[in-house]
Scaffold this motif. Structure first.
Motif, PDB file in Angstrom:
ATOM      1  N   PHE A  38       0.826  -1.209   0.000  1.00 51.26           N
ATOM      2  CA  PHE A  38       0.000   0.000   0.000  1.00 51.26           C
ATOM      3  C   PHE A  38       0.858   1.257   0.000  1.00 51.26           C
ATOM      4  CE2 PHE A  38      -1.841   3.212   2.935  1.00 51.26           C
ATOM      5  CZ  PHE A  38      -2.810   3.700   2.076  1.00 51.26           C
ATOM      6  N   TRP A  39       0.518   2.177  -0.936  1.00 46.74           N
ATOM      7  CA  TRP A  39       1.143   3.489  -0.979  1.00 46.74           C
ATOM      8  C   TRP A  39       0.019   4.514  -1.086  1.00 46.74           C
ATOM      9  CZ3 TRP A  39       2.941  -0.835  -3.377  1.00 46.74           C
ATOM     10  CH2 TRP A  39       4.223  -1.254  -3.020  1.00 46.74           C
ATOM     11  N   ALA A  40      -0.191   5.256  -0.011  1.00 50.70           N
ATOM     12  CA  ALA A  40      -1.347   6.164   0.098  1.00 50.70           C
ATOM     13  C   ALA A  40      -1.426   7.113  -1.090  1.00 50.70           C
ATOM     14  CB  ALA A  40      -1.259   6.968   1.393  1.00 50.70           C
ATOM     15  N   GLY A  41      -2.635   7.166  -1.669  1.00 50.01           N
ATOM     16  CA  GLY A  41      -2.892   8.089  -2.759  1.00 50.01           C
ATOM     17  C   GLY A  41      -2.335   7.672  -4.103  1.00 50.01           C
ATOM     18  N   ASP A  42      -1.621   6.544  -4.166  1.00 52.78           N
ATOM     19  CA  ASP A  42      -0.998   6.135  -5.428  1.00 52.78           C
ATOM     20  C   ASP A  42      -1.439   4.746  -5.879  1.00 52.78           C
ATOM     21  OD1 ASP A  42       0.930   6.495  -7.627  1.00 52.78           O
ATOM     22  OD2 ASP A  42       2.001   4.853  -6.632  1.00 52.78           O
ATOM     23  N   ARG A  43      -1.335   3.756  -4.994  1.00 51.12           N
ATOM     24  CA  ARG A  43      -1.711   2.396  -5.399  1.00 51.12           C
ATOM     25  C   ARG A  43      -1.918   1.500  -4.192  1.00 51.12           C
ATOM     26  NH1 ARG A  43       2.721   1.190  -9.499  1.00 51.12           N
ATOM     27  NH2 ARG A  43       2.189   3.362  -9.892  1.00 51.12           N
ATOM     28  N   ILE A  44      -2.828   0.560  -4.362  1.00 56.94           N
ATOM     29  CA  ILE A  44      -3.103  -0.464  -3.360  1.00 56.94           C
ATOM     30  C   ILE A  44      -3.110  -1.800  -4.082  1.00 56.94           C
ATOM     31  CG2 ILE A  44      -5.548   0.186  -3.576  1.00 56.94           C
ATOM     32  CD1 ILE A  44      -3.980  -1.729  -0.627  1.00 56.94           C
ATOM     33  N   ILE A  45      -2.317  -2.744  -3.593  1.00 53.63           N
ATOM     34  CA  ILE A  45      -2.196  -4.056  -4.224  1.00 53.63           C
ATOM     35  C   ILE A  45      -2.312  -5.132  -3.151  1.00 53.63           C
ATOM     36  CG2 ILE A  45      -0.669  -5.610  -5.495  1.00 53.63           C
ATOM     37  CD1 ILE A  45       0.562  -3.085  -6.801  1.00 53.63           C
ATOM     38  N   VAL A  46      -3.177  -6.111  -3.386  1.00 54.36           N
ATOM     39  CA  VAL A  46      -3.360  -7.233  -2.468  1.00 54.36           C
ATOM     40  C   VAL A  46      -3.141  -8.524  -3.245  1.00 54.36           C
ATOM     41  CG1 VAL A  46      -4.942  -8.443  -0.922  1.00 54.36           C
ATOM     42  CG2 VAL A  46      -4.980  -5.940  -1.038  1.00 54.36           C
ATOM     43  N   GLN A 120      -5.812  -1.313  -7.090  1.00 51.62           N
ATOM     44  CA  GLN A 120      -6.044  -0.165  -7.958  1.00 51.62           C
ATOM     45  C   GLN A 120      -4.797   0.703  -8.017  1.00 51.62           C
ATOM     46  OE1 GLN A 120      -9.285   2.453  -6.753  1.00 51.62           O
ATOM     47  NE2 GLN A 120      -9.670   3.041  -8.889  1.00 51.62           N
ATOM     48  N   LEU A 121      -4.497   1.180  -9.224  1.00 50.08           N
ATOM     49  CA  LEU A 121      -3.443   2.166  -9.426  1.00 50.08           C
ATOM     50  C   LEU A 121      -4.086   3.501  -9.736  1.00 50.08           C
ATOM     51  CD1 LEU A 121      -1.900  -0.535  -9.692  1.00 50.08           C
ATOM     52  CD2 LEU A 121      -0.537   0.521 -11.511  1.00 50.08           C
ATOM     53  N   LYS A 122      -3.492   4.561  -9.291  1.00 49.32           N
ATOM     54  CA  LYS A 122      -4.055   5.897  -9.475  1.00 49.32           C
ATOM     55  C   LYS A 122      -4.379   6.151 -10.945  1.00 49.32           C
ATOM     56  CE  LYS A 122      -3.142  10.770  -8.410  1.00 49.32           C
ATOM     57  NZ  LYS A 122      -2.160  11.729  -7.826  1.00 49.32           N
ATOM     58  N   TYR A 199     -11.636  -3.031   0.303  1.00 42.22           N
ATOM     59  CA  TYR A 199     -11.069  -1.829  -0.300  1.00 42.22           C
ATOM     60  C   TYR A 199     -12.167  -1.015  -0.962  1.00 42.22           C
ATOM     61  CZ  TYR A 199      -8.838   1.245  -3.638  1.00 42.22           C
ATOM     62  OH  TYR A 199      -8.488   2.352  -4.376  1.00 42.22           O
ATOM     63  N   ILE A 200     -12.281   0.254  -0.595  1.00 42.44           N
ATOM     64  CA  ILE A 200     -13.253   1.159  -1.199  1.00 42.44           C
ATOM     65  C   ILE A 200     -12.664   1.711  -2.487  1.00 42.44           C
ATOM     66  CG2 ILE A 200     -14.588   3.279  -0.914  1.00 42.44           C
ATOM     67  CD1 ILE A 200     -14.460   2.811   2.114  1.00 42.44           C
ATOM     68  N   PRO A 207      -7.004  -0.726   2.882  1.00 38.02           N
ATOM     69  CA  PRO A 207      -8.249  -1.477   3.078  1.00 38.02           C
ATOM     70  C   PRO A 207      -8.558  -1.699   4.558  1.00 38.02           C
ATOM     71  CG  PRO A 207      -6.847  -2.547   1.444  1.00 38.02           C
ATOM     72  CD  PRO A 207      -6.015  -1.495   2.108  1.00 38.02           C
ATOM     73  N   ARG A 208      -9.837  -1.812   4.859  1.00 36.10           N
ATOM     74  CA  ARG A 208     -10.250  -2.198   6.205  1.00 36.10           C
ATOM     75  C   ARG A 208      -9.935  -3.677   6.397  1.00 36.10           C
ATOM     76  NH1 ARG A 208     -16.141  -0.489   7.633  1.00 36.10           N
ATOM     77  NH2 ARG A 208     -15.033   1.503   7.776  1.00 36.10           N
TER      78      ARG A 208
END
Length: 243
Positions: A38-46, A120-122, A199-200, A207-208
């Protein structure tokens, strides 16, 4: 064996996994199958994993190694698209399988591993991908907005009956837990703790996260409600003409 799934709906993505890596008469081991980057504001990968535990751990270690190396040819931060990450994970998995596969196969085992990648990627839409042991991958569809790996047959019927792209994120999460519970009841190789991430979409926020044991109050309540609801529905089925 294990069971992991991801559900992609309009509101975001739900990731769920069990934690059992070995099941036997006198030996049961647990470990996490869910890996978050996770990188805030840029990308979230699970990344969810199933199959040979040594292969999946080696893949996750290689991902972290490349993140720590600024000279790495590719890493999660250099990806322009989520499917680039799917290619990357598939290549890492294939490399590890080719390295250790022959020796493992001589012992009657398999080095194969499968993964579910999501996030998601920005500037892009959220998505999920299933990465096969062969290294290739597919994405979920509007008609079937979920993906499964591991022991998937017992938890599939509830997903087929309930989940659509318009399902709420919370309902998708509840459905994922019921799917895990149904699988656990029918297969000893799947077991708690259950990990759940929600993840919203478009938030690019962490993500929660929840970890549920059999004794967790929420899990016990959900399990009880589902079991009682099934029994009530069964008793209300139409009667035969001769009854």
């Amino acid at each position: 064996m294990t069971y992991c799934l991801a559900i992609s709906v309009n509101e975001g993505i739900v990731f769920a996994s069990d934690s059992r890596s070995n099941a036997g008469v006198d030996y049961i081991r647990t470990c996490s199958k869910m890996h978050r980057f996770f990188w805030a504001g840029d990308r979230i990968i699970v990344l969810l994993s199933a199959g040979n535990l040594a292969t999946t751990q080696a893949v996750v270690n290689a991902i972290q190694r490349d993140l720590d190396d600024p000279k790495a040819k590719f890493n999660l931060l250099k990806a322009k698209h989520l499917f680039d990450v799917a290619d990357y994970v598939g290549d890492l998995s294939q490399k590890e399988q080719h390295h250790h596969g022959p020796a493992i196969e001589k012992s009657g085992g398999s080095a194969g591993a499968s993964f579910i990648l999501g996030g998601q990627l920005k500037g892009q839409e959220h998505d999920i991908y299933l990465i096969y042991p062969e290294g290739n991958y597919i994405s979920a569809s509007v008609e079937t907005p979920y993906l499964q790996i591991g022991e998937n047959k017992y938890g599939k019927p509830i997903l087929d009956r309930v989940i659509t792209m318009d399902s709420s994120l919370n309902n998708a999460a509840r459905c994922a837990l019921v799917s895990l519970d149904s699988t656990m009841r029918s297969n000893i190789s799947v077991g708690p703790p259950f990990e759940l991430s929600m993840y919203i979409g478009n938030s690019l926020e962490e993500p929660r996260q929840s970890s549920l044991k059999l004794a967790s109050p929420y899990y016990k309540s959900l399990q009880k409600s589902w079991n009682e609801g099934l029994k009530r529905a069964f008793t209300r089925l139409p009667k035969f003409d001769w009854e």
